[in-house]
Design a protein around this motif. Structure first.
Motif, mmCIF file in Angstrom:
data_model
loop_
_atom_site.group_PDB
_atom_site.id
_atom_site.type_symbol
_atom_site.label_atom_id
_atom_site.label_comp_id
_atom_site.label_asym_id
_atom_site.label_seq_id
_atom_site.Cartn_x
_atom_site.Cartn_y
_atom_site.Cartn_z
ATOM 1 N N SER A 169 -18.429 14.937 26.686
ATOM 2 C CA SER A 169 -17.398 14.717 25.585
ATOM 3 C C SER A 169 -16.389 13.406 26.008
ATOM 4 N N SER A 171 -16.042 11.211 24.058
ATOM 5 C CA SER A 171 -15.460 10.746 22.756
ATOM 6 C C SER A 171 -14.061 11.753 22.666
ATOM 7 N N GLU A 204 -11.875 12.716 14.965
ATOM 8 C CA GLU A 204 -12.879 12.104 15.556
ATOM 9 C C GLU A 204 -14.087 12.194 14.536
ATOM 10 N N ASP A 215 -14.497 20.246 21.934
ATOM 11 C CA ASP A 215 -14.111 19.192 22.974
ATOM 12 C C ASP A 215 -12.598 18.921 23.000
ATOM 13 N N LYS A 263 -24.691 9.847 19.362
ATOM 14 C CA LYS A 263 -24.567 10.741 17.913
ATOM 15 C C LYS A 263 -24.542 9.837 16.906
#
Ligand code: NG1
Ligand code: MG
Length: 508
Positions: A169, A171, A204, A215, A263
């Motif tokens: 995670s 991001s 996000e 996350d 992703k």
């Protein structure tokens, strides 16, 4: 339920990191601040910090709005920030962002109009994560202060140690640290943790991934020494969970596969497709099974309806326990969703839509590529995984013993998760499968992928006295067979303790 309160403003690194991490982290922070001065010619004002996470159990169910059990880890994103008047004109402000890994992540400068932040989710660009945190933070500031908020110009230097595309995670750590930095820079001296989490979850999605909320919750809300039981309905709640002291003592090992899954690139056939499949399964089950014909109420899932939304509606007046309900849902799914896959043309009439309407509601936010949607397999994974999380929690909160049998039961649930991820959700990969079976042979109680999967990281519940044996087995049977840099070798396996969540530190 832990009352979140404001993001801590730390006085020293001791409040952020565990004792064993302090000396490495002190050097790293010093280098970050020194480089900030080199890059921008003056000192930073503050540092915003948010960690990565490892998910212990509850995989790919957060966006179906089922509870999960992650924990924050030591690796994190640091953003050193200076607020400046330079770069602000009558119609825009300026954001300069650079990275300590400047060769990999090129420095950027953006002149941004006061009222909107443009993000092109089709372009794979590292600063998009900052911009999505910026956009979310400004939206929240406008809710709080009204529409005429004029954001300040900022100079930023990032140092991220969470491996990208690695299931830990990076991001969410980046988006949460960015949103926090923007709030603080714009005068919010006390940033509410829950507000920050909620805005980071929504932000996000601007980067092109229909993600759930696990996350960001773990990154912002974690407390050192505890894992976090995160629930999404009726609202976001997070409860710190301590692992019982068992004999033999337990360690969490995180092992990289070094298969990178991004992703943004794989979304249409992997992550975003799963979100669509789960939402379609919810609509389909509701249409076929609901005692009333009303559509599912809109919820906070990324596509507005979720499997848990269906669950709540179906069992509205039930007195059964949630565990019993989930067990029933597994049986119902088996008897209702009998096909190996469903086309748009097969699903649309059942849920009372045309194919165009289906596409508009389910596959237009982010494109997906599939002719058949595997509703049965995905729903079975989600319901059984939601049940495993509750069984895992029951073992932790009410352990029948503190010996090896408890460790084995916890591990068995993690192993079942891995089986379900591999067979039903198809989000594992041969390399992760190999890491898991090597670890189990060498003494791990439970081994599974962690995070989105299709590569990335794995998590292993290992008795403390077998940690070395497991590491040795991986080296002999996995890592030595791959071409890895010295840096990758060094980072391949970490023993992780639950770390603390987001924090600020004033430095100048
Ligand atoms: P990672 O592995 O960090 O990309 C993703 C989602 C989570 C969750 C897990 C699977 C994002 C930001 N995070 O995590 O919400 O769905 O996969 O359990 O996309
Ligand atoms: Mg991520």
């Amino acid at each position: 339920m832990a009352e979140p309160g404001p993001v801590p403003v730390a006085q020293s690194l001791k409040e952020i990191y565990t004792e064993d991490a302090i000396s490495t982290q002190t050097g790293r922070w010093q280098r970050l601040l020194a480089q900030f001065k080199t890059n921008y010619g003056h000192d930073a004002h503050f540092v915003s910090r948010s960690p990565g996470r490892v998910n212990i159990i509850g995989e790919h169910i957060d966006y179906s709005l089922y509870s999960v059990l992650p924990m924050a880890i030591t690796t994190d994103v640091l953003l050193a920030v200076r607020v400046t008047e330079e770069g602000t004109t009558s119609d825009h402000y300026t954001i300069k962002v650079s990275n300590v890994q400047g060769d990999k992540f090129v420095a950027r400068e953006f002149q941004i109009p006061f009222d909107t932040v443009d993000i092109d989710s089709k372009v794979h660009e590292w600063t998009n994560y900052f911009k999505s945190g910026l956009r979310g933070a400004l939206e929240l500031l406008r809710v709080k202060r009204g529409n005429n908020v004029k954001p300040v110009s900022m100079e930023i230097l990032m140092d991220g140690t969470v491996p990208a595309g690695g299931g830990l995670s990076s991001s969410a750590a980046f988006v949460s640290a960015s949103a926090l930095a923007v709030m603080y820079a714009n005068g919010e001296k006390s940033v509410d943790k829950k507000e920050l989490t909620e805005l980071a979850i929504v932000s996000e999605r601007a980067v092109g991934v229909n993600s759930g909320g696990m996350d960001q919750s773990a990154s912002v809300l974690s407390i050192r020494g505890s894992a976090l039981f995160v629930s999404f309905v009726p609202g976001l709640t997070a409860q710190p969970i301590q692992f019982p002291k068992t004999t033999p003592e337990l360690s969490f090992l995180i092992a990289q596969s070094f298969v990178q899954s991004d992703k943004q690139v794989t979304g249409p056939v992997c992550y975003n497709l799963r979100v669509v499949e789960c939402s379609l399964a919810a609509a389909y089950l509701n249409a076929v099974l609901s005692k009333s014909t009303t559509p599912l109420p809109k919820d906070s899932g990324p596509l507005g309806i979720s499997l848990n939304g269906f669950h709540q509606k179906y069992f509205k007046d039930s007195t059964e326990s949630v565990e019993e309900q989930l067990a029933e849902l597994i049986e119902i799914t088996k008897s209702t969703l009998t096909q190996p896959g469903y086309t748009r043309e097969e699903i649309a009439p059942v849920i009372g839509m045309t194919v165009e309407e289906l596409n508009r509601q389910f596959t237009s936010t982010f494109p997906v590529r599939a002719s058949h949607f595997k509703l049965r397999e995905r729903a079975l994974h989600v319901f059984s995984e939601a049940l495993r999380v509750l069984q895992f929690m029951a073992l932790l909160s009410n352990p029948s013993s503190l010996d090896e049998s408890l460790n084995q039961k916890l591990g068995a649930l993690m192993n079942e998760t891995q089986d379900s991820c591999r067979e039903m959700y198809e989000c594992s990969c041969p390399e992760i499968d190999a890491l898991c079976s090597i670890a189990r042979k060498a003494g791990s109680y439970g081994s599974r992928l962690t995070g989105a999967g299709w590569g990335g990281c794995s998590v292993h519940l290992v008795p403390a006295d077998k940690v070395e044996a497991v590491k040795k087995a991986w080296e002999a049977e996995y890592y030595s067979t791959r071409t890895l840099t010295a840096e990758q070798k060094e980072a391949s396996v970490v023993v992780s303790k639950p770390g603390s969540g987001s924090a600020l530190l004033v430095v100048g």
